[in-house]
Design a protein around this motif. Structure first.
Motif, short mmCIF file in Angstrom:
data_model
loop_
_atom_site.label_atom_id
_atom_site.label_comp_id
_atom_site.label_asym_id
_atom_site.label_seq_id
_atom_site.Cartn_x
_atom_site.Cartn_y
_atom_site.Cartn_z
N PRO A 273 -1.84 -4.50 0.94
CA PRO A 273 -3.22 -4.68 1.42
C PRO A 273 -3.31 -4.51 2.94
N ILE A 274 -4.45 -4.01 3.39
CA ILE A 274 -4.66 -3.77 4.81
C ILE A 274 -4.47 -5.05 5.62
N ALA A 275 -4.93 -6.19 5.10
CA ALA A 275 -4.79 -7.45 5.82
C ALA A 275 -3.32 -7.81 6.04
N VAL A 276 -2.46 -7.48 5.09
CA VAL A 276 -1.02 -7.76 5.24
C VAL A 276 -0.44 -6.84 6.31
N LEU A 277 -0.85 -5.58 6.32
CA LEU A 277 -0.38 -4.66 7.36
C LEU A 277 -0.82 -5.16 8.73
N ALA A 278 -2.08 -5.60 8.83
CA ALA A 278 -2.64 -6.03 10.11
C ALA A 278 -2.06 -7.36 10.58
N ALA A 279 -1.56 -8.18 9.66
CA ALA A 279 -1.00 -9.48 10.04
C ALA A 279 0.34 -9.34 10.77
N ASP A 280 1.02 -8.23 10.55
CA ASP A 280 2.29 -7.95 11.22
C ASP A 280 1.98 -7.19 12.52
N PRO A 281 2.46 -7.65 13.67
CA PRO A 281 2.15 -6.97 14.92
C PRO A 281 2.50 -5.47 14.92
N GLU B 61 -3.90 0.53 14.39
CA GLU B 61 -4.79 0.79 15.52
C GLU B 61 -4.50 2.15 16.18
N LYS B 62 -3.25 2.59 16.12
CA LYS B 62 -2.93 3.91 16.68
C LYS B 62 -3.52 5.02 15.82
N GLU B 63 -3.32 4.92 14.52
CA GLU B 63 -3.75 6.00 13.63
C GLU B 63 -5.21 5.88 13.17
N LEU B 64 -5.71 4.65 13.13
CA LEU B 64 -7.08 4.40 12.67
C LEU B 64 -7.75 3.44 13.66
N PRO B 65 -8.01 3.93 14.88
CA PRO B 65 -8.52 3.04 15.93
C PRO B 65 -9.75 2.24 15.49
N GLY B 66 -9.69 0.94 15.76
CA GLY B 66 -10.81 0.06 15.47
C GLY B 66 -10.90 -0.45 14.05
N ILE B 67 -9.95 -0.11 13.19
CA ILE B 67 -10.06 -0.49 11.79
C ILE B 67 -10.14 -2.01 11.61
N THR B 68 -9.39 -2.76 12.40
CA THR B 68 -9.40 -4.22 12.21
C THR B 68 -10.62 -4.87 12.86
#
Length: 106
Positions: free
Chosen positions: A33-41, A48-55
């Motif tokens: 899940p995207i939230a799990v990816l985003a929880a890891d620095p 954020e590099k590949e999909l700027p602003g996604i979070t």
């Protein structure tokens, strides 16, 4: 009783093997899940590099429980296969342990 115990153990071993495979393979645009990816620095940096602003997207609360592959199907072409490949490459690179420098010759 014996058959059900054997069937239960077989199911457990299959489930554990699947979990071990996922742990060995790490994070994935297909399964994580995207939230799990985003929880890891490191994962967040890749996102954020590949999909700027996604979070920071206004609908993040809605899609954060989905995988990027699931979100791609709803993105009307905004999440291309190339973008997902770039994210996966970044995730793979972030999960690869840094190699220690080799011996130097004198």
């Amino acid at each position: 009783m014996k058959r059900s115990l054997i069937a239960g153990l077989a199911s457990l071993s299959i489930a554990l093997a699947g979990g071990a495979a996922l742990a060995a393979n790490g994070k994935s645009v297909d399964k994580t899940p995207i939230a799990v990816l985003a929880a890891d620095p490191a994962g967040k940096a890749v996102l954020e590099k590949e999909l700027p602003g996604i979070t920071r997207h206004p609908a993040y609360w809605w899609f954060k429980g989905k995988t990027l592959r699931q979100l791609q199907a709803m993105s009307r072409g905004m999440l291309s296969d190339e973008k997902l490949t770039a994210v996966q490459r970044g995730l793979d690179a972030a999960q690869t342990p840094a190699q220690a420098p080799g011996p130097t010759s004198k």
